[in-house]
Write a protein that holds these residues in place. Structure first.
Motif, PDB file in Angstrom:
ATOM      1  N   ASP A  14       3.077  27.948  24.820  1.00  0.00           N
ATOM      2  CA  ASP A  14       4.092  26.746  24.959  1.00  0.00           C
ATOM      3  C   ASP A  14       4.569  26.556  23.520  1.00  0.00           C
ATOM      4  O   ASP A  14       3.794  25.810  22.625  1.00  0.00           O
ATOM      5  CB  ASP A  14       3.227  25.821  25.451  1.00  0.00           C
ATOM      6  CG  ASP A  14       4.055  24.513  25.934  1.00  0.00           C
ATOM      7  OD1 ASP A  14       5.435  24.625  25.887  1.00  0.00           O
ATOM      8  OD2 ASP A  14       3.295  23.444  26.001  1.00  0.00           O
ATOM      9  N   TYR A  15       5.956  26.798  23.257  1.00  0.00           N
ATOM     10  CA  TYR A  15       6.446  26.589  21.752  1.00  0.00           C
ATOM     11  C   TYR A  15       7.347  25.307  22.114  1.00  0.00           C
ATOM     12  O   TYR A  15       8.080  25.129  23.124  1.00  0.00           O
ATOM     13  CB  TYR A  15       7.080  27.749  21.449  1.00  0.00           C
ATOM     14  CG  TYR A  15       6.318  28.873  21.546  1.00  0.00           C
ATOM     15  CD1 TYR A  15       5.725  29.180  20.299  1.00  0.00           C
ATOM     16  CD2 TYR A  15       6.144  30.073  22.367  1.00  0.00           C
ATOM     17  CE1 TYR A  15       4.797  30.372  19.813  1.00  0.00           C
ATOM     18  CE2 TYR A  15       5.583  30.946  22.016  1.00  0.00           C
ATOM     19  CZ  TYR A  15       4.740  31.334  20.954  1.00  0.00           C
ATOM     20  OH  TYR A  15       3.638  32.476  20.932  1.00  0.00           O
ATOM     21  N   GLU A  16       7.347  24.537  20.845  1.00  0.00           N
ATOM     22  CA  GLU A  16       8.537  23.483  20.740  1.00  0.00           C
ATOM     23  C   GLU A  16       9.171  23.621  19.454  1.00  0.00           C
ATOM     24  O   GLU A  16       8.393  23.514  18.455  1.00  0.00           O
ATOM     25  CB  GLU A  16       7.920  22.032  20.953  1.00  0.00           C
ATOM     26  CG  GLU A  16       8.628  21.072  20.959  1.00  0.00           C
ATOM     27  CD  GLU A  16       8.212  19.448  21.322  1.00  0.00           C
ATOM     28  OE1 GLU A  16       8.742  18.828  20.687  1.00  0.00           O
ATOM     29  OE2 GLU A  16       7.218  19.524  21.923  1.00  0.00           O
ATOM     30  N   ALA A  22      15.837  25.472  17.188  1.00  0.00           N
ATOM     31  CA  ALA A  22      16.185  25.712  18.603  1.00  0.00           C
ATOM     32  C   ALA A  22      17.608  26.056  18.748  1.00  0.00           C
ATOM     33  O   ALA A  22      17.792  26.629  19.878  1.00  0.00           O
ATOM     34  CB  ALA A  22      15.916  24.365  19.038  1.00  0.00           C
ATOM     35  N   ARG A  28      14.611  31.227  19.921  1.00  0.00           N
ATOM     36  CA  ARG A  28      14.317  30.987  21.466  1.00  0.00           C
ATOM     37  C   ARG A  28      13.819  32.122  22.026  1.00  0.00           C
ATOM     38  O   ARG A  28      12.973  31.841  22.966  1.00  0.00           O
ATOM     39  CB  ARG A  28      15.658  30.480  22.027  1.00  0.00           C
ATOM     40  CG  ARG A  28      16.280  29.021  21.519  1.00  0.00           C
ATOM     41  CD  ARG A  28      17.226  28.438  22.487  1.00  0.00           C
ATOM     42  NE  ARG A  28      18.072  29.652  22.783  1.00  0.00           N
ATOM     43  CZ  ARG A  28      19.455  29.407  22.065  1.00  0.00           C
ATOM     44  NH1 ARG A  28      19.604  28.819  20.997  1.00  0.00           N
ATOM     45  NH2 ARG A  28      20.296  30.499  22.436  1.00  0.00           N
ATOM     46  N   ASP A  33       8.341  30.344  26.017  1.00  0.00           N
ATOM     47  CA  ASP A  33       7.277  29.811  26.534  1.00  0.00           C
ATOM     48  C   ASP A  33       7.003  30.982  27.762  1.00  0.00           C
ATOM     49  O   ASP A  33       7.734  31.446  28.155  1.00  0.00           O
ATOM     50  CB  ASP A  33       7.142  28.477  27.761  1.00  0.00           C
ATOM     51  CG  ASP A  33       7.579  27.312  26.751  1.00  0.00           C
ATOM     52  OD1 ASP A  33       7.388  27.556  25.446  1.00  0.00           O
ATOM     53  OD2 ASP A  33       7.661  26.182  27.255  1.00  0.00           O
TER      54      ASP A  33
END
Length: 144
Positions: A14-16, A22, A28, A33
């Motif tokens: 789970d990446y932010e 971004a 990306r 995710d």
């Protein structure tokens, strides 16, 4: 006697991404995710993936090994029979909040003891507690 057990391992990614990354397609894609689940079987100290692929044929492998701690700073691991443990640690920890760094410092020492040693549980608990503290530190740094 043949020992066999089955287990699954699920890896959640789970990446932010920070706003500056971004917008970059490659980031990306690389940090998308995902959830991956693999099934394994251990039979006679050999580990097989669910497709039958042999992953480990090392007779020293055992599901009974016990380990803990933060590997580069303070840790322990057991022999296969869980009777003897080796502990290793540094005498100090170096913090650099500006660079978000934490690592080993000072001198290194290690020792091997029997599980029956009078201070075994104290040492194991101290290393486990240190590991929890490192996890808390990393979590708090991530919140900055």
């Amino acid at each position: 006697m043949e020992f066999e057990t089955h287990f699954t391992v699920t890896n959640y990614n789970d990446y932010e991404l920070e706003s500056e990354f971004a917008g970059i397609k490659e980031y990306r894609e690389k940090f998308a995710d995902s959830t991956e689940t693999d099934s394994y079987t251990i039979r006679d100290n050999k580990v097989y993936k669910d497709n039958g692929e042999l992953l480990n044929d090392n007779s020293d492998f055992s599901v009974l090994n016990d380990s803990g701690g933060f590997p580069t700073m303070s840790h322990y691991y057991s022999t296969r029979d869980l009777k003897t443990y080796t502990f290793g640690t540094y005498s100090d920890v170096k913090f650099n909040l500006g660079a978000l760094y934490m690592g080993p410092a000072g001198s290194h020492t290690s020792g091997t003891v029997s599980r029956n040693h009078s201070f075994f549980y104290s040492a194991k608990t101290a290393v486990d507690s240190f590991e929890d503290s490192v996890d808390d530190y990393v979590t708090n740094i991530d919140l900055l």
